[in-house]
Motif scaffolding. Structure first.
Motif, PDB file in Angstrom:
ATOM      1  N   ALA A 188       0.841  -1.198   0.000  1.00 21.83           N
ATOM      2  CA  ALA A 188       0.000   0.000   0.000  1.00 21.83           C
ATOM      3  C   ALA A 188       0.875   1.247   0.000  1.00 21.83           C
ATOM      4  CB  ALA A 188      -0.914   0.004   1.205  1.00 21.83           C
ATOM      5  N   ILE A 189       0.411   2.274  -0.700  1.00 23.23           N
ATOM      6  CA  ILE A 189       1.151   3.536  -0.787  1.00 23.23           C
ATOM      7  C   ILE A 189       0.257   4.647  -0.241  1.00 23.23           C
ATOM      8  CG2 ILE A 189       2.300   5.183  -2.305  1.00 23.23           C
ATOM      9  CD1 ILE A 189       2.722   2.908  -4.286  1.00 23.23           C
ATOM     10  N   LEU A 224      -3.039   1.436  11.363  1.00 19.11           N
ATOM     11  CA  LEU A 224      -2.657   1.404  12.773  1.00 19.11           C
ATOM     12  C   LEU A 224      -1.177   1.079  12.977  1.00 19.11           C
ATOM     13  CD1 LEU A 224      -5.741  -0.583  14.146  1.00 19.11           C
ATOM     14  CD2 LEU A 224      -5.391   1.899  14.185  1.00 19.11           C
ATOM     15  N   THR A 225      -0.611   0.240  12.104  1.00 17.19           N
ATOM     16  CA  THR A 225       0.784  -0.187  12.230  1.00 17.19           C
ATOM     17  C   THR A 225       1.351  -0.393  10.827  1.00 17.19           C
ATOM     18  OG1 THR A 225       0.173  -1.381  14.250  1.00 17.19           O
ATOM     19  CG2 THR A 225       2.345  -1.855  13.337  1.00 17.19           C
ATOM     20  N   ALA A 226       2.629  -0.092  10.663  1.00 14.62           N
ATOM     21  CA  ALA A 226       3.259  -0.258   9.347  1.00 14.62           C
ATOM     22  C   ALA A 226       4.613  -0.939   9.488  1.00 14.62           C
ATOM     23  CB  ALA A 226       3.426   1.097   8.667  1.00 14.62           C
ATOM     24  N   TRP A 227       4.992  -1.645   8.429  1.00 17.65           N
ATOM     25  CA  TRP A 227       6.314  -2.275   8.337  1.00 17.65           C
ATOM     26  C   TRP A 227       7.003  -1.747   7.084  1.00 17.65           C
ATOM     27  CZ3 TRP A 227       2.011  -4.640  10.106  1.00 17.65           C
ATOM     28  CH2 TRP A 227       2.084  -5.385  11.293  1.00 17.65           C
ATOM     29  N   PRO A 228       8.118  -1.067   7.227  1.00 24.67           N
ATOM     30  CA  PRO A 228       8.868  -0.640   6.031  1.00 24.67           C
ATOM     31  C   PRO A 228       9.270  -1.849   5.193  1.00 24.67           C
ATOM     32  CG  PRO A 228       9.697   0.445   8.009  1.00 24.67           C
ATOM     33  CD  PRO A 228       8.758  -0.622   8.479  1.00 24.67           C
ATOM     34  N   HIS A 229       9.486  -1.613   3.935  1.00 29.58           N
ATOM     35  CA  HIS A 229       9.834  -2.695   3.017  1.00 29.58           C
ATOM     36  C   HIS A 229      11.077  -3.439   3.495  1.00 29.58           C
ATOM     37  CE1 HIS A 229      10.123  -4.942  -0.688  1.00 29.58           C
ATOM     38  NE2 HIS A 229      11.388  -4.559  -0.834  1.00 29.58           N
ATOM     39  N   ALA A 237       0.156  10.779  12.595  1.00 26.41           N
ATOM     40  CA  ALA A 237       0.266   9.356  12.269  1.00 26.41           C
ATOM     41  C   ALA A 237       0.321   9.137  10.768  1.00 26.41           C
ATOM     42  CB  ALA A 237      -0.910   8.590  12.877  1.00 26.41           C
ATOM     43  N   LEU A 238      -0.493   9.881  10.026  1.00 34.72           N
ATOM     44  CA  LEU A 238      -0.507   9.723   8.573  1.00 34.72           C
ATOM     45  C   LEU A 238       0.784  10.229   7.940  1.00 34.72           C
ATOM     46  CD1 LEU A 238      -4.220  10.762   7.982  1.00 34.72           C
ATOM     47  CD2 LEU A 238      -3.240   8.473   7.755  1.00 34.72           C
ATOM     48  N   TRP A 239       1.318  11.322   8.469  1.00 35.37           N
ATOM     49  CA  TRP A 239       2.602  11.802   7.941  1.00 35.37           C
ATOM     50  C   TRP A 239       3.735  10.845   8.321  1.00 35.37           C
ATOM     51  CZ3 TRP A 239       2.824  14.703   4.009  1.00 35.37           C
ATOM     52  CH2 TRP A 239       1.898  15.724   3.793  1.00 35.37           C
ATOM     53  N   LYS A 240       3.617  10.212   9.507  1.00 31.69           N
ATOM     54  CA  LYS A 240       4.612   9.200   9.880  1.00 31.69           C
ATOM     55  C   LYS A 240       4.565   8.033   8.893  1.00 31.69           C
ATOM     56  CE  LYS A 240       5.050   8.014  14.226  1.00 31.69           C
ATOM     57  NZ  LYS A 240       4.798   7.342  15.544  1.00 31.69           N
ATOM     58  N   LEU A 241       3.358   7.621   8.526  1.00 34.01           N
ATOM     59  CA  LEU A 241       3.218   6.550   7.551  1.00 34.01           C
ATOM     60  C   LEU A 241       3.816   6.955   6.214  1.00 34.01           C
ATOM     61  CD1 LEU A 241       2.096   3.818   6.652  1.00 34.01           C
ATOM     62  CD2 LEU A 241      -0.109   4.939   6.233  1.00 34.01           C
ATOM     63  N   THR A 242       3.609   8.198   5.821  1.00 28.62           N
ATOM     64  CA  THR A 242       4.186   8.688   4.565  1.00 28.62           C
ATOM     65  C   THR A 242       5.714   8.670   4.620  1.00 28.62           C
ATOM     66  OG1 THR A 242       2.252  10.120   4.264  1.00 28.62           O
ATOM     67  CG2 THR A 242       4.198  10.629   2.952  1.00 28.62           C
ATOM     68  N   ALA A 243       6.266   9.046   5.783  1.00 30.34           N
ATOM     69  CA  ALA A 243       7.728   9.032   5.928  1.00 30.34           C
ATOM     70  C   ALA A 243       8.267   7.609   5.881  1.00 30.34           C
ATOM     71  CB  ALA A 243       8.114   9.709   7.243  1.00 30.34           C
ATOM     72  N   SER A 259       6.935   5.159   4.294  1.00 32.86           N
ATOM     73  CA  SER A 259       6.797   4.707   2.907  1.00 32.86           C
ATOM     74  C   SER A 259       7.853   5.338   2.002  1.00 32.86           C
ATOM     75  CB  SER A 259       5.393   5.030   2.396  1.00 32.86           C
ATOM     76  OG  SER A 259       5.320   4.917   0.999  1.00 32.86           O
ATOM     77  N   GLY A 260       8.029   6.642   2.113  1.00 39.40           N
ATOM     78  CA  GLY A 260       8.943   7.338   1.201  1.00 39.40           C
ATOM     79  C   GLY A 260       8.513   7.215  -0.253  1.00 39.40           C
TER      80      GLY A 260
END
Length: 456
Positions: free
Chosen positions: A381-382, A442-447, A415-421, A423-424
């Motif tokens: 997801a992006i 709610l939670t993200a894992w970088p690639h 939180a949304l800007w953190k997710l954007t960071a 993702s890059g």
């Protein structure tokens, strides 16, 4: 029966409230302010003095191994609000209710209970002539259940009439009476001991005048409320799993049932929501062997954090016992066999595409039509920030052919800007809740990483 020396969770305490009014009143007494001389021992006794309207404080005593309750207040409810408040205070930990020796006024009652229990076991003496408490308690519980069901039915009938009046007058006119009419209706549902119906009525009251397209949203939510009403009134004809779901949605308390599932549960997310009475903590877990997600809830009195806290990204070896109901995701956390360990080496749970996420939510609605959201791990997801004057964030798939909106107010901008960071601009794995309004991350894992980034 409960295990000696083990403090209950706030959820276990509130589940013992005889009705919703007692649950609310007990929650207000769950802080240290009104209490003095409180304490507990290793044998399951808890005691305390609660300041009331009179000059003398109420003497409250609890034997958690029964459990049994004694309070000098005039209430005829068991447990009364003072007992619930003291148990909530006790569940918060040693700092709130410390271990010690019982005062004379509590010791006398505790010794009396111990003597009666000993006499019953020996089969001699006055205690042997007392009728067993079990059947009496079961009969009293049955009568309370029937009485509450009758009150809820009366409330559901009244709510049906009010929904008919709403449609007869036209949805466009629903804005004129203001919120007071909705609050009055919600209060009537509280009186009917149907807090689930009351909460949905309050949500309806917030829709009129809430922005473009509000009449359509009001119609949708009114239809769901009507469906819940009719399901309660016709619950005897429903399959038991669906009937259990209806009882849960209306607000009838239930206990976890069925065999416990032991697994290594990965903690996917944890966040709190609060209202004037309670703080609710939602913890999403994923069973590595079970291959499914489960929701654990814990509660704290207003202004106080719930006691249960699990570190996101860790795994715990524990038992979970599911709650009854069709498609229910909620479970009770049971015995934990070891402390939380390091992050799972295999990273996030198996992911799904955006299309699969929507399909899973749709299938879940077949079991529970009132389900607000379904747990899903999105793979690839992006995050897309708002543009062209729009204030809506989106999560898009890699090919850009499909995107799900992030519902307004469900995720903070940081939180949304953190997710954007994180993702890059590249695809990331995201866990969150997929519902009819979109997807809440709610939670993200970088690639390529197994270490999660908590967004809540």
């Amino acid at each position: 029966m409960t295990q000696q020396g083990v403090r209950w969770t706030s959820e276990q305490v509130l589940a013992r409230a005889p009705d919703d009014a007692s649950r609310k009143a007990g929650s207000r007494l769950g802080s240290a302010g009104p209490w003095s001389s409180s304490g507990c021992d290793g044998a399951g006794a808890v005691w305390g003095l609660c300041k009331g309207s009179g000059s003398k404080p109420y003497q409250t005593m609890i034997d958690t191994t029964g459990p049994a309750y004694k309070c000098s207040c005039p209430s005829r409810k068991f447990p009364c609000k003072h007992a619930l408040g003291l148990l909530l205070l006790w569940s918060a930990g040693e700092q709130e209710v410390a271990a010690g020796s019982a005062p004379d006024w509590a010791e006398q009652w505790l010794k009396g209970r111990s003597s009666r229990a000993t006499g019953t076991e020996a089969g001699a003496g006055p205690a042997a002539t007392e009728p067993p408490a079990g059947p009496v308690d079961a009969e009293a519980a049955r009568r309370r259940t029937e009485k509450r069901a009758a009150r809820i039915t009366a409330g559901a009938d009244e709510l049906e009439q009010r929904l008919e009046d709403l449609l007869r007058g036209g949805l466009a006119a629903a804005e004129r009476p203001g919120y007071g009419l909705w609050e009055e209706t919600a209060a009537r549902m509280v009186d009917a001991q149907a807090p689930g119906l009351a909460a949905r009525v309050r949500e309806l009251g917030a829709i009129p005048g809430s922005g473009q397209g509000w009449p359509a949203r009001l119609l949708e939510e009114s239809a769901l409320l009507h469906l819940l009403d009719r399901a309660w009134l016709g619950r005897s004809a429903l399959p038991e799993p669906l009937a259990a779901t209806v009882r849960s949605r209306v607000g009838v308390p239930a206990s976890a049932q069925g065999p416990a599932v032991r697994d290594r549960w990965q903690v996917l997310a944890q966040y709190d929501t609060a209202d004037a009475r309670l703080v609710t903590r939602r913890i999403w877990l994923y069973g590595r062997e079970w291959g499914r997600s489960a929701l654990v809830l814990d509660f704290g009195a207003a202004g106080r954090a719930p006691a249960l806290a699990l570190p996101v990204g860790r795994t715990i070896d524990a038992d979970l016992t599911p709650y009854p109901g069709a498609g229910q995701l909620r479970a009770a956390l049971g015995e934990r066999y070891e402390a939380p360990d390091a992050p799972a080496p295999d990273g996030p749970p198996p992911g799904a595409t955006l299309t699969e996420a929507v399909e899973r939510y749709g299938r879940a609605l077949l079991d529970d039509p009132w389900l607000e959201a379904y747990p899903v791990t999105l793979d690839g997801a992006i995050p897309l920030p708002p543009k062209d004057g729009d204030d809506t964030w989106q999560l898009a798939c890699e090919d850009g052919k499909l995107a799900l909106p992030v519902p307004p107010g469900t995720a903070s901008r940081p939180a949304l800007w953190k997710l954007t960071a994180v993702s890059g601009g590249a695809p990331v794995t995201v866990f969150g809740e997929c519902g009819h309004r979109g997807f809440t991350p709610l939670t993200a894992w970088p690639h390529g990483s197994t270490e999660p980034v908590r967004l809540t």
